[in-house]
Design an enzyme around this catalytic site. Structure first.
Site, PDB file in Angstrom:
ATOM      1  N   SER A 198      12.620  82.455 -32.665  1.00 26.35           N
ATOM      2  CA  SER A 198      13.137  81.059 -32.388  1.00 26.35           C
ATOM      3  C   SER A 198      14.605  81.317 -33.015  1.00 26.35           C
ATOM      4  CB  SER A 198      12.418  80.093 -32.945  1.00 26.35           C
ATOM      5  OG  SER A 198      12.209  80.027 -34.423  1.00 26.35           O
ATOM      6  N   LEU A 247      10.751  81.750 -37.847  1.00 27.52           N
ATOM      7  CA  LEU A 247      11.479  80.668 -38.372  1.00 27.52           C
ATOM      8  C   LEU A 247      12.680  81.061 -39.167  1.00 27.52           C
ATOM      9  CD1 LEU A 247      11.449  77.470 -38.659  1.00 27.52           C
ATOM     10  CD2 LEU A 247       9.996  77.752 -40.514  1.00 27.52           C
ATOM     11  N   ILE A 281      10.417  84.899 -41.963  1.00 29.01           N
ATOM     12  CA  ILE A 281      11.456  83.979 -42.284  1.00 29.01           C
ATOM     13  C   ILE A 281      12.694  84.680 -41.788  1.00 29.01           C
ATOM     14  CG2 ILE A 281      12.856  82.979 -43.872  1.00 29.01           C
ATOM     15  CD1 ILE A 281      10.194  81.594 -43.519  1.00 29.01           C
ATOM     16  N   LYS A 282      13.461  84.156 -41.106  1.00 35.86           N
ATOM     17  CA  LYS A 282      14.522  84.626 -40.517  1.00 35.86           C
ATOM     18  C   LYS A 282      15.937  84.662 -41.458  1.00 35.86           C
ATOM     19  CE  LYS A 282      15.825  85.141 -35.767  1.00 35.86           C
ATOM     20  NZ  LYS A 282      16.062  84.572 -34.105  1.00 35.86           N
ATOM     21  N   VAL A 283      16.654  85.693 -41.859  1.00 34.62           N
ATOM     22  CA  VAL A 283      17.732  85.387 -42.843  1.00 34.62           C
ATOM     23  C   VAL A 283      18.878  86.080 -42.174  1.00 34.62           C
ATOM     24  CG1 VAL A 283      18.534  85.801 -45.124  1.00 34.62           C
ATOM     25  CG2 VAL A 283      16.211  85.369 -44.740  1.00 34.62           C
TER      26      VAL A 283
END
Length: 511
Positions: free
Chosen positions: A192, A257, A288-290
């Site tokens: 996403s 996310l 976790i998207k960074v």
């Protein structure tokens, strides 16, 4: 855990006693299907219960009829369901520990209440062991299911590439669409981003009730409201991929996310927000998207060192990719030095089609729409260079898995191209392609796997990059520009999303 119960007319005497067992063990209890009526055909409660699991609203099911046989037959026709009947405690826990059964079926006419309660307690207390032999065997079961749907997506999966869906909206959970994509189109994960959620929340009423409830409960911070909505969706989606996560040895079956894109150049706040979101979601297969910006790299290293799963986003060039891979390896090395396990997982997301859109007017016809694939192939070569040799081998010996290369932005922007172009061009073993829904359906309908990346692909990529440079394109500078533009685009979507939540909160409270 969320436990759903359903029954035909013959199984009803067991419903409430077994619901009480689930509650006594601390589980949330749901009911599905008709609860009254003198004659309920067993496929009706079976379908209703399985739809709750397929929507991610429930984790396990207790399904009842007279003998347990009819509902077992019906349940096993539904996507993502593994249903089994038993009349003994050993099988009740073994079916979960070895086979990841998620629906137990019992017959109210074949056993008493007390034995049924003991069996259900054993079923609910059991967890899949993740031992290698059970992962191998369950993997073969999943492969049998995929082979029932021989389509181009299956062909792509068989190259060794994993297909993730680059899309989320609550209705694809509620109506079982995501479960069908997993079952029929070999989808094994989901990503996403702020743009996806902006359209999902701002352009539909799917989230209005929850926004109203959160606002009424005193939650007024718009970021907090958004993350509550997003985590709810992604936890449900992650539940559908959990078996894939377990079978893969925690190298597939993930949902992503993203932290606020406004933090792309803020290392410390990225770390604190990423850590907070991972803990809040409390879901093992959440990533976790960074952003892989210069400031994002130390955040990636720190979050990996803390044991989080990380999706590094907004990568375009080989230099940016190498920076992300180095951050991953440094994070793992810190865990190894501290004596921690190396079982967290990461992907590095390389954006493809934006290269070609940006260079469209600056290249001759013979180079048009080739730069994105070439830049991505150079990252693929770098992947093989980085995740080999003594430094990586030392981590692999301690249980580390390579950071998978993920191809993102694989929908076509040029209408003259086939709508499956980037998917066909970038099939490669050991990689991931996260595909927008429209492109996914197009490839399933008429896509074709014409080959996989190999040495000749690298040679062609190098020639293409050199030709683009000779044509006047500063490829390195363009890669840096694309990362900045990508950040700014996500920032714009984020601002739109926050404004939409503000407006909806006010309007819904007024109404």
């Amino acid at each position: 855990m969320r436990v759903v119960l359903a029954s035909d007319h013959a199984g009803r005497p067991l419903i409430e006693p077994l619901a009480e067992v689930a509650r006594s063990l601390g589980h949330e209890v749901l009911y599905a299907g008709p609860m009254t009526g003198d004659a309920i055909d067993y496929p009706e409660p079976a379908k209703a219960l399985c739809e709750e699991i397929g929507a991610g609203r429930a984790d396990r099911g207790i399904l009842l009829c007279g003998s347990g046989a009819g509902v077992t037959v019906a349940a096993n026709k539904m996507p993502l369901i593994r249903a089994s009947s038993t009349e003994n405690i050993y099988t009740a826990h073994q079916m979960v520990e070895h086979d990841a059964v998620n629906v137990i079926t019992l017959g109210a006419r074949t056993m008493g209440v007390e034995p049924a309660k003991e069996i259900v307690a054993a079923f609910l207390n059991a967890e899949f062991t993740c031992e290698a032999r059970h992962r191998r065997r369950l993997g073969k079961v999943l492969q049998i299911a995929r082979e029932q749907h021989m389509n181009p997506m299956y062909d792509l999966h068989e190259t060794g590439q994993r297909i993730w869906l680059d899309y989320i909206r609550r209705d694809i959970l509620d109506n079982g669409t995501l479960a069908r994509y997993i079952d029929e189109l070999s989808v094994t994960g989901l990503t996403s981003n702020p743009s996806i959620f902006d359209k999902a929340i701002a352009d539909t009423d799917l989230y209005d009730d929850e926004i109203k409830a959160l606002s009424a409960s005193g939650t007024t911070d718009r970021e907090e409201i958004f993350f509550a909505l997003a985590i709810d969706d992604l936890k449900r989606a992650a539940a559908l991929f959990r078996t894939i996560w377990d079978v893969s040895g925690h190298t597939d079956g993930c949902c992503s996310l993203e932290v606020s894109p406004l933090l792309a150049n803020d290392t410390d706040t990225t770390i604190s927000q990423g850590d907070m979101l991972f803990k809040k979601a409390d879901t093992p297969n959440l990533m976790i998207k960074v952003p892989g910006t210069p400031e994002g790299a130390p955040a990636i290293e720190e979050l990996i060192a803390r044991g989080l799963n990380i999706n590094v986003t907004l990568l375009f060039s080989e230099a940016q990719y190498r920076r992300a891979a180095e951050a991953y390896i440094k994070g793992l090395e810190r865990r190894a030095e501290a004596g921690e396990s190396l079982d967290n997982f990461s992907v590095a997301s390389v954006f493809v089609s934006r290269w070609d859109k940006a260079a469209m007017d600056d290249l001759p016809a013979d180079l048009k729409d080739k730069l994105g694939v070439a830049a991505s192939v150079q990252c693929w070569r770098a992947f093989h260079e980085i995740f080999s040799g003594p430094r990586w081998d030392a981590l692999a010996a301690k249980g580390a898995s390579p950071q998978k290369l993920l191809f993102a932005s694989t929908s076509t922007k040029d209408p003259s191209l086939p709508d499956t172009y980037y998917v066909s061009e970038l099939a490669a073993d050991g990689t991931v392609n996260t595909i927008p829904e429209k492109t996914l359906l197009a490839f399933a309908d008429h896509g074709e796997v014409t080959g996989t990346l190999d040495k000749s692909s690298i040679e062609e990529a190098d020639r293409t990059i050199e030709a683009c440079k000779a044509a006047g394109v500063d490829v390195d500078a363009l890669g840096e520009r694309l990362q900045i533009e990508g950040r700014d685009s996500f920032n714009a979507s984020w601002h739109d999303l926050m404004e939409a939540i503000d407006e909806k909160s006010k309007n819904l409270q007024t109404s």
